[in-house]
Design an enzyme around this catalytic site. Structure first.
Site, short mmCIF file in Angstrom:
data_model
loop_
_atom_site.label_atom_id
_atom_site.label_comp_id
_atom_site.label_asym_id
_atom_site.label_seq_id
_atom_site.Cartn_x
_atom_site.Cartn_y
_atom_site.Cartn_z
N ASN A 199 -93.59 -13.14 -7.72
CA ASN A 199 -93.89 -14.55 -7.44
C ASN A 199 -92.66 -15.32 -6.96
O ASN A 199 -92.72 -16.07 -5.99
CB ASN A 199 -94.51 -15.21 -8.67
N LYS A 211 -98.85 -16.55 4.87
CA LYS A 211 -98.00 -15.77 5.78
C LYS A 211 -98.45 -15.81 7.23
O LYS A 211 -97.67 -16.16 8.12
CB LYS A 211 -97.95 -14.29 5.37
N SER A 237 -101.26 -7.07 1.78
CA SER A 237 -100.66 -7.97 2.76
C SER A 237 -99.60 -7.28 3.61
O SER A 237 -99.04 -7.87 4.52
CB SER A 237 -100.05 -9.19 2.06
N GLN A 242 -100.85 -15.93 -0.78
CA GLN A 242 -100.61 -14.85 0.18
C GLN A 242 -101.11 -15.25 1.58
O GLN A 242 -100.63 -14.74 2.58
CB GLN A 242 -101.33 -13.58 -0.30
N TYR A 287 -98.48 -19.74 -9.74
CA TYR A 287 -98.82 -18.87 -8.60
C TYR A 287 -100.27 -18.42 -8.66
O TYR A 287 -100.79 -18.05 -9.72
CB TYR A 287 -97.90 -17.63 -8.58
N THR A 296 -99.58 -46.20 33.53
CA THR A 296 -100.27 -46.51 32.27
C THR A 296 -101.75 -46.35 32.60
O THR A 296 -102.16 -46.61 33.75
CB THR A 296 -100.00 -47.95 31.76
N HIS A 297 -102.53 -45.93 31.66
CA HIS A 297 -103.97 -45.66 31.90
C HIS A 297 -104.17 -44.73 33.10
O HIS A 297 -105.17 -44.85 33.82
CB HIS A 297 -104.75 -46.96 32.13
N GLU A 355 -100.61 -24.48 31.19
CA GLU A 355 -101.98 -24.47 30.62
C GLU A 355 -102.01 -23.69 29.31
O GLU A 355 -102.65 -24.10 28.34
CB GLU A 355 -102.97 -23.86 31.62
N SER A 378 -105.75 -16.92 42.23
CA SER A 378 -107.14 -16.69 41.84
C SER A 378 -107.60 -15.42 42.53
O SER A 378 -107.19 -15.12 43.65
CB SER A 378 -107.98 -17.88 42.30
N ASN A 383 -102.22 -21.38 40.40
CA ASN A 383 -102.59 -21.99 39.13
C ASN A 383 -101.41 -22.15 38.17
O ASN A 383 -100.60 -21.23 38.02
CB ASN A 383 -103.68 -21.15 38.45
N LYS A 401 -105.48 -20.83 45.87
CA LYS A 401 -105.08 -21.32 44.55
C LYS A 401 -103.69 -20.84 44.11
O LYS A 401 -103.30 -19.71 44.35
CB LYS A 401 -106.09 -20.85 43.49
N1 ARG Z 1 -98.12 -10.41 -1.63
C1 ARG Z 1 -98.03 -11.50 -2.54
C2 ARG Z 1 -97.95 -12.82 -1.77
O1 ARG Z 1 -97.70 -12.79 -0.63
C3 ARG Z 1 -96.81 -11.36 -3.38
C4 ARG Z 1 -96.91 -11.99 -4.72
C5 ARG Z 1 -97.93 -11.30 -5.52
N2 ARG Z 1 -97.91 -11.71 -6.89
C6 ARG Z 1 -98.91 -11.41 -7.73
N3 ARG Z 1 -98.80 -11.81 -8.91
N4 ARG Z 1 -99.96 -10.74 -7.32
O2 ARG Z 1 -98.14 -13.86 -2.31
#
Ligand code: ARG
Length: 467
Positions: A114, A329, A27, A326, A321, A159-160, A294, A281, A289, A287
């Site tokens: 964890n 993130k 990660s 993971q 956990y 409205t509408h 948007e 454009s 835009n 144009k």
């Molecule tokens: N990279 C892991 C996460 O984001 C960290 C925790 C990993 N813990 C484990 N027991 N593998 O969750």
């Protein structure tokens, strides 16, 4: 990324990790964003370990200065992240051991990745909520400055998507203000649940070391500690809650975008967007835009998607956990980046929009916007509202036939609808008469809008001062 095949956890393993699995499980390519928070939390943890007599003060000093050096290296862009060290936590821990030797290996005493990762995300999110909240306040003050200049600028209220009743532009803008005022408070409320320390839960059951969680919480500015170690490492409610609040915020920005796009269209022409926020454009020279609104409207989709991702990441997980976590993130990082960018764009754009007062006024004049005022007038003269509605409906139909607004019909023509109509009727048929009549808190009368602006200014100054 550097390669380093020795794992921090491979004591029981007899073969190296499969290369694909290594990349699949890593990660660090995205969670390196947590580095400053990881280091902050590690220094607090080490401080607590020393205070509790678990490590010596010499060990603590070396850990602290090692971690500070690593933080500077990361900030300077000189740190080499290694995929084989999996995540931000093990990259930093390994770098510490390389730097200060075996003492680095004792940093992980009494904690687990964890509870470490749960702490890091909370610290990260607390910071981001504060940044987003500041941006909301900035945007709100831009809304107030534009609204201030348009407490008497008449436009059609729809409205509408059809002309309904006249309002002033300031009133419409203050509706926007109210929407993000709720977002601001939702985030503040979410922050309370973010700002709780999970560290000490260790892997899931707590730790056998005599740790002082309250002390760590104080060092890191947390309001309290989690009450159950299993829940502490597994809970990502606060991430989902944040993304839900962010989704509502983006839904609001997307609705404003839609209005800006419609208002700026040549068909409506209610406003002009400054050139610096638009593009042309490559083929159609005429144009201009409205790209920024948007894109804001389009980006709402990513944030809603993140909310669904996060709910789904959690829905099948037993305690405690699991590695699924993971996957929290990227959605949350993307949400933060998107929300901050959209708020930044709007904080700049909103106060710079250029209202075209004549077009707004003409649109209100053309749409029988004062029909309700005429019905209310008849009610004041003694007619029941339903009957008044009927009378005015017929007069509108007469107006449509001869291409005239109600205010342009003669007294005689109006009296053909009801003999209760007298020459004082023309006062209520003007746009100004209509908005002025809605003179109660929350109404569109210019004086009420001015009061609302003043009250809103006081509200945001107060909450900015009091945090
Ligand atoms: N990279 C892991 C996460 O984001 C960290 C925790 C990993 N813990 C484990 N027991 N593998 O969750």
């Amino acid at each position: 990324m550097a390669d380093d095949s020795k794992k921090l956890w491979d004591g029981r393993f007899t073969e190296a990790t499969d290369a694909f699995v290594e990349a699949f499980t890593a990660s660090v390519t995205f969670d390196h964003v947590l580095a400053p928070y990881d280091i902050l939390a590690s220094i607090a943890h080490a401080t607590m370990l020393e205070k509790s007599g678990i490590i010596t003060s010499n060990e603590f000093k070396q850990m602290k200065s090692g971690l500070e050096e690593i933080a500077a290296e990361i900030e300077g862009g000189d740190f080499e992240w290694s995929i084989s060290l999996e995540d931000v936590h093990m990259n930093i821990e390994q770098a510490l051991t390389v730097r200060i030797g075996d003492i680095g290996k004792t940093l992980h005493t009494g904690r687990s990745r964890n509870d470490q990762v749960a702490t890091d995300i909370r610290l990260y999110l607390r910071d981001q909520i504060d940044k987003i909240s500041d941006k909301i306040r900035q945007l709100q003050s831009g809304i107030l400055s534009l609204a201030q200049d348009h407490t008497e600028t008449i436009m059609p209220g729809l409205t509408h998507m059809q002309v309904a009743q006249p309002i002033v532009l300031g009133h419409h803008l203050m509706a926007w203000f109210e929407m993000i005022e709720r977002d601001y408070h939702r985030l503040a409320d979410c922050r309370k649940r973010v700002n709780i320390l999970p560290l000490g839960a260790a892997a899931l059951a707590g730790t056998s070391f005599p740790i002082d969680r309250q002390f760590t919480a104080e060092l890191l500015g947390f309001d309290g500690i989690t009450d159950n170690s299993l829940d502490a490492v597994s809970d990502r409610d606060f991430v989902i809650e944040f993304t839900a609040a962010a989704s509502l915020l983006m839904m609001h920005l997307s609705r404003w975008s839609e209005e800006l796009i419609i208002w700026a269209s040549p068909q409506f022409g209610y406003i002009e967007l400054p050139d610096r926020f638009c593009t042309g454009s490559s083929i159609m020279p005429q144009k201009k835009n409205p790209d920024v609104p948007e894109l804001v409207r389009g980006k709402s989709g990513r944030v809603f998607g993140s909310l669904i991702s996060l709910l789904t990441v959690m829905k099948g997980q037993p305690l405690a956990y699991n590695r699924d976590n993971q996957e929290d993130k990227e959605p949350v990082f993307d949400t933060v980046t998107t929300v901050l960018a959209c708020l930044t764009a709007f904080a700049d754009l909103i106060p710079a929009i250029i209202p075209r007062k004549d077009n707004m006024r003409n649109a209100a004049l053309k749409g029988y916007a004062t029909a309700t005022d005429l019905a209310d007038y008849l009610v004041r003269k003694g007619l029941a509202f339903r009957d008044a509605h009927e009378v005015v409906g017929k007069l509108v139909s007469q107006g449509i036939d001869c291409g005239k607004d109600l205010s342009e019909l003669s007294l005689q023509a109006l009296q053909s609808g009801s003999s209760l109509i007298e020459s004082d009727v023309f006062k209520v048929l003007t746009l100004e008469g209509s908005v002025n009549a809605r003179n109660h808190p929350g109404g569109t009368a210019p004086g009420q809008v001015a009061n609302a602006i003043q009250a809103a200014r006081a509200r945001i100054t107060e909450s900015t001062v009091n945090g």
